[in-house]
Design a protein around this motif. Sequence first.
Motif, PDB file in Angstrom:
ATOM      1  N   SER A 157      75.766  36.622  45.047  1.00 47.84           N
ATOM      2  CA  SER A 157      74.766  37.501  44.446  1.00 47.84           C
ATOM      3  C   SER A 157      73.399  36.827  44.388  1.00 47.84           C
ATOM      4  CB  SER A 157      75.205  37.917  43.042  1.00 47.84           C
ATOM      5  OG  SER A 157      76.424  38.633  43.079  1.00 47.84           O
ATOM      6  N   ALA A 158      73.382  35.538  44.054  1.00 45.25           N
ATOM      7  CA  ALA A 158      72.113  34.810  44.003  1.00 45.25           C
ATOM      8  C   ALA A 158      71.455  34.774  45.371  1.00 45.25           C
ATOM      9  CB  ALA A 158      72.347  33.392  43.489  1.00 45.25           C
ATOM     10  N   LEU A 159      72.236  34.536  46.409  1.00 45.15           N
ATOM     11  CA  LEU A 159      71.683  34.528  47.762  1.00 45.15           C
ATOM     12  C   LEU A 159      71.183  35.909  48.158  1.00 45.15           C
ATOM     13  CD1 LEU A 159      74.276  32.224  49.544  1.00 45.15           C
ATOM     14  CD2 LEU A 159      71.867  31.702  49.105  1.00 45.15           C
TER      15      LEU A 159
ATOM     16  N   ARG B 194      66.941  39.505  49.712  1.00 43.86           N
ATOM     17  CA  ARG B 194      66.278  40.808  49.614  1.00 43.86           C
ATOM     18  C   ARG B 194      64.854  40.713  49.066  1.00 43.86           C
ATOM     19  NH1 ARG B 194      69.341  45.783  49.242  1.00 43.86           N
ATOM     20  NH2 ARG B 194      71.524  45.476  49.831  1.00 43.86           N
ATOM     21  N   GLY B 195      64.494  39.539  48.591  1.00 43.78           N
ATOM     22  CA  GLY B 195      63.144  39.355  48.083  1.00 43.78           C
ATOM     23  C   GLY B 195      62.940  39.841  46.667  1.00 43.78           C
ATOM     24  N   TYR B 196      64.015  40.062  45.932  1.00 44.97           N
ATOM     25  CA  TYR B 196      63.880  40.486  44.542  1.00 44.97           C
ATOM     26  C   TYR B 196      63.223  39.389  43.707  1.00 44.97           C
ATOM     27  CZ  TYR B 196      67.258  44.147  45.813  1.00 44.97           C
ATOM     28  OH  TYR B 196      67.907  45.193  46.397  1.00 44.97           O
ATOM     29  N   ILE B 197      63.659  38.154  43.927  1.00 47.39           N
ATOM     30  CA  ILE B 197      63.053  36.981  43.302  1.00 47.39           C
ATOM     31  C   ILE B 197      63.010  35.895  44.367  1.00 47.39           C
ATOM     32  CG2 ILE B 197      63.136  35.302  41.420  1.00 47.39           C
ATOM     33  CD1 ILE B 197      65.074  37.130  39.950  1.00 47.39           C
ATOM     34  N   PRO B 198      61.865  35.255  44.602  1.00 44.64           N
ATOM     35  CA  PRO B 198      61.842  34.146  45.562  1.00 44.64           C
ATOM     36  C   PRO B 198      62.818  33.055  45.138  1.00 44.64           C
ATOM     37  CG  PRO B 198      59.613  34.816  44.965  1.00 44.64           C
ATOM     38  CD  PRO B 198      60.535  35.529  44.027  1.00 44.64           C
ATOM     39  N   ALA B 199      63.493  32.453  46.099  1.00 45.21           N
ATOM     40  CA  ALA B 199      64.476  31.418  45.790  1.00 45.21           C
ATOM     41  C   ALA B 199      63.866  30.304  44.951  1.00 45.21           C
ATOM     42  CB  ALA B 199      65.060  30.852  47.075  1.00 45.21           C
ATOM     43  N   SER B 200      62.610  29.968  45.215  1.00 40.24           N
ATOM     44  CA  SER B 200      61.946  28.880  44.490  1.00 40.24           C
ATOM     45  C   SER B 200      61.752  29.194  43.013  1.00 40.24           C
ATOM     46  CB  SER B 200      60.593  28.570  45.123  1.00 40.24           C
ATOM     47  OG  SER B 200      59.738  29.697  45.040  1.00 40.24           O
TER      48      SER B 200
ATOM     49  N   LYS C 189      66.056  24.906  35.643  1.00 37.84           N
ATOM     50  CA  LYS C 189      66.949  24.303  36.627  1.00 37.84           C
ATOM     51  C   LYS C 189      67.252  25.292  37.749  1.00 37.84           C
ATOM     52  CE  LYS C 189      69.139  21.382  33.123  1.00 37.84           C
ATOM     53  NZ  LYS C 189      70.410  21.038  32.424  1.00 37.84           N
ATOM     54  N   ASP C 190      67.190  24.809  38.965  1.00 36.21           N
ATOM     55  CA  ASP C 190      67.523  25.626  40.126  1.00 36.21           C
ATOM     56  C   ASP C 190      68.933  26.202  39.972  1.00 36.21           C
ATOM     57  OD1 ASP C 190      66.895  26.110  43.239  1.00 36.21           O
ATOM     58  OD2 ASP C 190      68.993  25.535  42.991  1.00 36.21           O
TER      59      ASP C 190
ATOM     60  N   ILE D 142      72.689  36.634  56.227  1.00 37.98           N
ATOM     61  CA  ILE D 142      72.041  36.239  54.982  1.00 37.98           C
ATOM     62  C   ILE D 142      71.457  34.837  55.126  1.00 37.98           C
ATOM     63  CG2 ILE D 142      72.415  35.715  52.532  1.00 37.98           C
ATOM     64  CD1 ILE D 142      72.527  38.648  53.135  1.00 37.98           C
ATOM     65  N   ASP D 143      70.258  34.664  54.668  1.00 37.04           N
ATOM     66  CA  ASP D 143      69.596  33.370  54.695  1.00 37.04           C
ATOM     67  C   ASP D 143      70.278  32.409  53.721  1.00 37.04           C
ATOM     68  OD1 ASP D 143      67.859  31.242  54.887  1.00 37.04           O
ATOM     69  OD2 ASP D 143      66.261  32.202  53.723  1.00 37.04           O
ATOM     70  N   ALA D 144      70.840  31.335  54.227  1.00 34.79           N
ATOM     71  CA  ALA D 144      71.516  30.347  53.385  1.00 34.79           C
ATOM     72  C   ALA D 144      70.638  29.138  53.106  1.00 34.79           C
ATOM     73  CB  ALA D 144      72.817  29.901  54.050  1.00 34.79           C
ATOM     74  N   SER D 145      69.377  29.187  53.489  1.00 32.93           N
ATOM     75  CA  SER D 145      68.512  28.012  53.320  1.00 32.93           C
ATOM     76  C   SER D 145      68.335  27.570  51.864  1.00 32.93           C
ATOM     77  CB  SER D 145      67.147  28.254  53.963  1.00 32.93           C
ATOM     78  OG  SER D 145      66.454  29.314  53.326  1.00 32.93           O
ATOM     79  N   PRO D 146      68.457  28.468  50.866  1.00 34.21           N
ATOM     80  CA  PRO D 146      68.370  27.960  49.493  1.00 34.21           C
ATOM     81  C   PRO D 146      69.428  26.920  49.151  1.00 34.21           C
ATOM     82  CG  PRO D 146      68.035  30.316  49.498  1.00 34.21           C
ATOM     83  CD  PRO D 146      68.488  29.941  50.888  1.00 34.21           C
ATOM     84  N   LEU D 147      70.458  26.787  49.999  1.00 34.27           N
ATOM     85  CA  LEU D 147      71.529  25.834  49.749  1.00 34.27           C
ATOM     86  C   LEU D 147      71.322  24.511  50.473  1.00 34.27           C
ATOM     87  CD1 LEU D 147      74.594  28.254  50.104  1.00 34.27           C
ATOM     88  CD2 LEU D 147      73.360  27.624  48.025  1.00 34.27           C
TER      89      LEU D 147
END
Length: 270
Positions: free
Chosen positions: A164-166, A171-177, A139-140, A52-57
């Motif tokens: 769940s957020a990650l 999965r691309g359901y919502i872009p992290a940004s 807010k992020d 899983i991509d953890a870059s949003p963190l």
Amino acid sequence: MAVFARVKVFAAACGMLGLAAGAAEAASCGKDGSGFAVWLANYKASVEARGIDASPLNSVRYDTGIIRIDRNQKGAFRGTLEQFMARRAPASYVSKAKGLMKSQAGLLKKIEARYGVQPEVLLAIWGMETGFGANSGNKDVFQPLATLAYDCRRSEFFTNELDSALEIAHRGYIPASQMKGAGFGELGQTQFLPSKYLQYAVDFDGDGRRDLIHSRADVLASTANFLRGHGWQPGGGYGPGEVNYRVWNDWNRASIYQQALAEFARRIAN
């Protein structure tokens, strides 16, 4: 769904890679920010080990503000029912909801046919949660979720929401940004926590996305799907003592919030 009241059954749809169990083992929780950096590094490593991509963190920090708010949420539910409604469901909201009942009649009728949830119920939730989408928040979600996942008070619950957020972003359901909310990790116009998005969000407008941020159809249908999934009886009463009143507890565990939603819906329908 106000977070104070959402600490309930949270069997989340983290199924892709069993994130919750592994992440919970990554490190112990903490009661202040001193161990947050180490916890976060371990958590990210655990997540990445599962693909899983953890870059949003990458840019999150321990958020003392969210801890302070989390410790003082009960204050928001004090006072009489009328005082609470004056803040969260004033007469102007009732009037706006009545207008939406007419202008969105076709959509609301289709949703009721599919899920059995009355239009005034959906409008009451929509209005009380975000003022019909006007106050969804910007807010992020990742910083508050990471902070609360680390915090010992409800670490397991919020680790599940962070997982769940990650997953939503991965999965691309919502872009992290674009994953922004009111401050506790909620998403969209009726404030779904990430695990509830995975379980109950639906694509009702048929555009291939479950968009609880921009799509009115998806927002209201997903809210109806949540209620139906928690036992809402089609067409049944929702006031105190009636068959659907207990379902309000699955939306928000604060009794005054439940009373206010039922009364707000009643005023809209009358």
